[in-house]
Scaffold this motif. Structure first.
Motif, mmCIF file in Angstrom:
data_model
loop_
_atom_site.group_PDB
_atom_site.id
_atom_site.type_symbol
_atom_site.label_atom_id
_atom_site.label_comp_id
_atom_site.label_asym_id
_atom_site.label_seq_id
_atom_site.Cartn_x
_atom_site.Cartn_y
_atom_site.Cartn_z
ATOM 1 N N GLY A 4 -27.309 -73.651 66.170
ATOM 2 C CA GLY A 4 -26.528 -72.579 65.981
ATOM 3 C C GLY A 4 -25.312 -72.532 66.922
ATOM 4 O O GLY A 4 -24.578 -71.521 67.358
ATOM 5 N N ALA A 5 -24.709 -74.022 67.093
ATOM 6 C CA ALA A 5 -23.356 -73.935 67.903
ATOM 7 C C ALA A 5 -22.194 -74.199 66.357
ATOM 8 O O ALA A 5 -22.557 -74.289 65.374
ATOM 9 N N ARG A 6 -21.194 -73.981 66.704
ATOM 10 C CA ARG A 6 -20.031 -74.251 65.839
ATOM 11 C C ARG A 6 -19.836 -75.805 65.682
ATOM 12 O O ARG A 6 -19.726 -76.436 66.852
ATOM 13 N N ALA A 7 -19.675 -76.236 64.306
ATOM 14 C CA ALA A 7 -19.447 -77.757 64.283
ATOM 15 C C ALA A 7 -18.357 -77.743 63.378
ATOM 16 O O ALA A 7 -18.224 -77.361 62.258
ATOM 17 N N VAL A 8 -17.412 -78.572 63.638
ATOM 18 C CA VAL A 8 -15.843 -78.462 63.020
ATOM 19 C C VAL A 8 -15.619 -79.770 62.804
ATOM 20 O O VAL A 8 -15.585 -80.603 63.748
ATOM 21 N N LEU A 9 -15.005 -80.103 61.464
ATOM 22 C CA LEU A 9 -14.390 -81.456 61.386
ATOM 23 C C LEU A 9 -12.849 -81.184 61.189
ATOM 24 O O LEU A 9 -12.652 -80.402 59.950
ATOM 25 N N LEU A 10 -11.836 -81.640 61.809
ATOM 26 C CA LEU A 10 -10.578 -81.512 61.930
ATOM 27 C C LEU A 10 -10.090 -82.783 61.282
ATOM 28 O O LEU A 10 -9.710 -83.700 61.975
ATOM 29 N N PHE A 11 -9.528 -82.779 60.024
ATOM 30 C CA PHE A 11 -8.702 -83.793 59.649
ATOM 31 C C PHE A 11 -7.006 -83.550 60.190
ATOM 32 O O PHE A 11 -6.520 -82.663 59.860
ATOM 33 N N CYS A 12 -6.477 -84.550 60.788
ATOM 34 C CA CYS A 12 -5.228 -84.553 61.249
ATOM 35 C C CYS A 12 -4.564 -85.448 60.181
ATOM 36 O O CYS A 12 -4.749 -86.579 60.558
ATOM 37 N N VAL A 13 -3.606 -84.889 59.657
ATOM 38 C CA VAL A 13 -2.957 -85.539 58.733
ATOM 39 C C VAL A 13 -1.558 -86.013 59.173
ATOM 40 O O VAL A 13 -0.616 -85.305 59.220
ATOM 41 N N GLN A 14 -1.501 -87.423 59.333
ATOM 42 C CA GLN A 14 -0.228 -87.790 60.214
ATOM 43 C C GLN A 14 0.697 -88.330 58.895
ATOM 44 O O GLN A 14 1.495 -89.384 59.060
ATOM 45 N N ARG A 15 1.056 -87.503 57.934
ATOM 46 C CA ARG A 15 2.403 -87.457 57.047
ATOM 47 C C ARG A 15 2.590 -86.257 56.499
ATOM 48 O O ARG A 15 1.553 -85.555 56.356
ATOM 49 N N ASP A 16 3.706 -86.086 56.003
ATOM 50 C CA ASP A 16 4.234 -84.850 55.665
ATOM 51 C C ASP A 16 4.072 -84.782 54.139
ATOM 52 O O ASP A 16 4.812 -83.757 53.544
ATOM 53 N N ASP A 17 3.974 -85.663 53.450
ATOM 54 C CA ASP A 17 4.349 -85.855 51.946
ATOM 55 C C ASP A 17 2.819 -85.617 50.974
ATOM 56 O O ASP A 17 3.222 -85.700 49.819
ATOM 57 N N VAL A 18 1.885 -85.019 51.686
ATOM 58 C CA VAL A 18 0.709 -84.589 50.902
ATOM 59 C C VAL A 18 0.682 -83.234 50.765
ATOM 60 O O VAL A 18 0.981 -82.420 51.732
ATOM 61 N N LEU A 19 -0.008 -82.975 49.592
ATOM 62 C CA LEU A 19 -0.225 -81.434 49.368
ATOM 63 C C LEU A 19 -1.650 -81.036 49.620
ATOM 64 O O LEU A 19 -1.914 -79.734 49.743
ATOM 65 N N ALA A 20 -2.595 -81.796 49.711
ATOM 66 C CA ALA A 20 -4.116 -81.523 49.944
ATOM 67 C C ALA A 20 -4.863 -82.719 50.626
ATOM 68 O O ALA A 20 -4.433 -83.818 50.560
ATOM 69 N N VAL A 21 -5.908 -82.517 50.879
ATOM 70 C CA VAL A 21 -6.964 -83.632 51.658
ATOM 71 C C VAL A 21 -8.047 -83.814 50.724
ATOM 72 O O VAL A 21 -8.830 -82.642 50.340
ATOM 73 N N ARG A 22 -8.408 -84.952 50.487
ATOM 74 C CA ARG A 22 -9.991 -84.899 49.682
ATOM 75 C C ARG A 22 -10.700 -86.172 50.237
ATOM 76 O O ARG A 22 -10.022 -87.065 50.946
ATOM 77 N N ALA A 23 -11.987 -86.044 50.105
ATOM 78 C CA ALA A 23 -12.761 -87.479 50.504
ATOM 79 C C ALA A 23 -12.542 -88.504 49.478
ATOM 80 O O ALA A 23 -12.323 -88.234 48.069
ATOM 81 N N ALA A 24 -12.481 -89.928 50.032
ATOM 82 C CA ALA A 24 -12.166 -90.789 49.203
ATOM 83 C C ALA A 24 -13.487 -91.351 48.650
ATOM 84 O O ALA A 24 -13.874 -92.631 48.921
ATOM 85 N N SER A 25 -13.853 -90.917 47.485
ATOM 86 C CA SER A 25 -15.154 -91.301 46.849
ATOM 87 C C SER A 25 -15.139 -92.531 46.469
ATOM 88 O O SER A 25 -16.161 -93.224 46.201
ATOM 89 N N GLU A 26 -13.916 -93.158 45.748
ATOM 90 C CA GLU A 26 -13.880 -94.260 45.309
ATOM 91 C C GLU A 26 -14.013 -95.291 46.245
ATOM 92 O O GLU A 26 -13.938 -96.598 45.869
ATOM 93 N N ILE A 27 -13.791 -94.998 47.448
ATOM 94 C CA ILE A 27 -13.463 -96.075 48.568
ATOM 95 C C ILE A 27 -15.300 -95.970 49.250
ATOM 96 O O ILE A 27 -15.859 -97.064 49.601
ATOM 97 N N ASP A 28 -15.685 -94.840 49.554
ATOM 98 C CA ASP A 28 -16.889 -94.576 50.409
ATOM 99 C C ASP A 28 -17.542 -93.312 49.726
ATOM 100 O O ASP A 28 -17.552 -92.333 50.311
#
Length: 232
Positions: A169-193
């Motif tokens: 019943g609490a809030r659960a948040v996963l925050l991806f902090c992207v430390q580069r400014d050249d990407v357009l979106a974020v995805r899970a690396a399914s090919e790696i893990d």
């Protein structure tokens, strides 16, 4: 977040994951601590321009590798800065989804698997908000930020813990902090893990809020600035 004074140079070699040999632009050869022990895909090749800061006296080397330079893009090498960047952005009200809490606690023990949550947000009359921060520094050939860049049993454990938080019943948040400014979106690396990619999809379906925010970076400062789409 302001950087300490940074010195530009060229990466000569990365040694034993924890160390980097760098030749500064003034001709000095230095040994720098490498705070990122991961694979550092695409931004750790010899010859790459890099930026380093002086460390406090003591320890094996007197420098820290801070940034890698990819053309016009700077990549934050220091994954531990992600928590501080998230805290700074939340305190400044720059992340609307995490705004309005009275108290922010750091590194609080929680869960059934001996975890510590990066940030715990609290306010009277509101459910506690558990925020797990992950640093994204790798990108694919399509301009997408990817996480993780190596198999991450720890990251998968955190997803399980966040699911349990949401179920309680609490809030659960996963925050991806992207430390580069050249990407357009974020995805899970399914090919790696692939296990992490499946776990991320399951966590989202179970009520874990997944956010991705991108940093603006210069040799003077790094700031969490804008939200990015998350590809599922």
């Amino acid at each position: 977040m302001r950087f300490p004074d940074l010195h530009r140079g060229v990466l000569l070699a990365r040694r034993q994951r924890f160390l980097a040999e760098i030749r500064l632009d003034d001709g000095r050869d230095i040994l720098a601590h490498c705070p990122n022990t991961g694979r550092m895909l695409g931004y750790s090749a010899p010859g790459l321009p890099v930026w380093a800061s002086r460390r406090e006296p003591g320890g094996r080397c007197g420098w820290t590798w801070e940034l890698a330079e990819l053309g016009q893009t700077l990549v934050g090498v220091h994954p531990a800065r992600a928590n501080a960047l998230a805290l700074e952005a939340i305190a400044a009200g720059r992340i609307p989804a995490l705004a309005g809490y009275d108290q922010v606690l750091r590194e609080v023990s929680y869960g059934r698997e001996g975890s510590r949550i990066d940030l715990l947000l609290r306010s009277p009359g509101r459910p506690d908000c558990y925020v797990e921060v992950k640093s994204v520094t790798a990108a694919d050939e399509f301009g997408l930020g990817i996480f993780p860049d190596a198999v991450s049993a720890r990251g998968l454990r955190h997803l399980r813990e966040l699911q349990a938080v949401a179920a309680a019943g609490a809030r659960a948040v996963l925050l991806f902090c992207v430390q580069r400014d050249d990407v357009l979106a974020v995805r899970a690396a399914s090919e790696i893990d692939p296990a992490y990619a499946r776990g991320l999809a399951q966590a989202g379906a179970a009520g874990v809020e997944i956010l991705a925010w991108q940093c603006a970076i210069s040799p003077r400062e790094i700031v969490l600035r804008r939200r990015l789409p998350l590809l599922r």
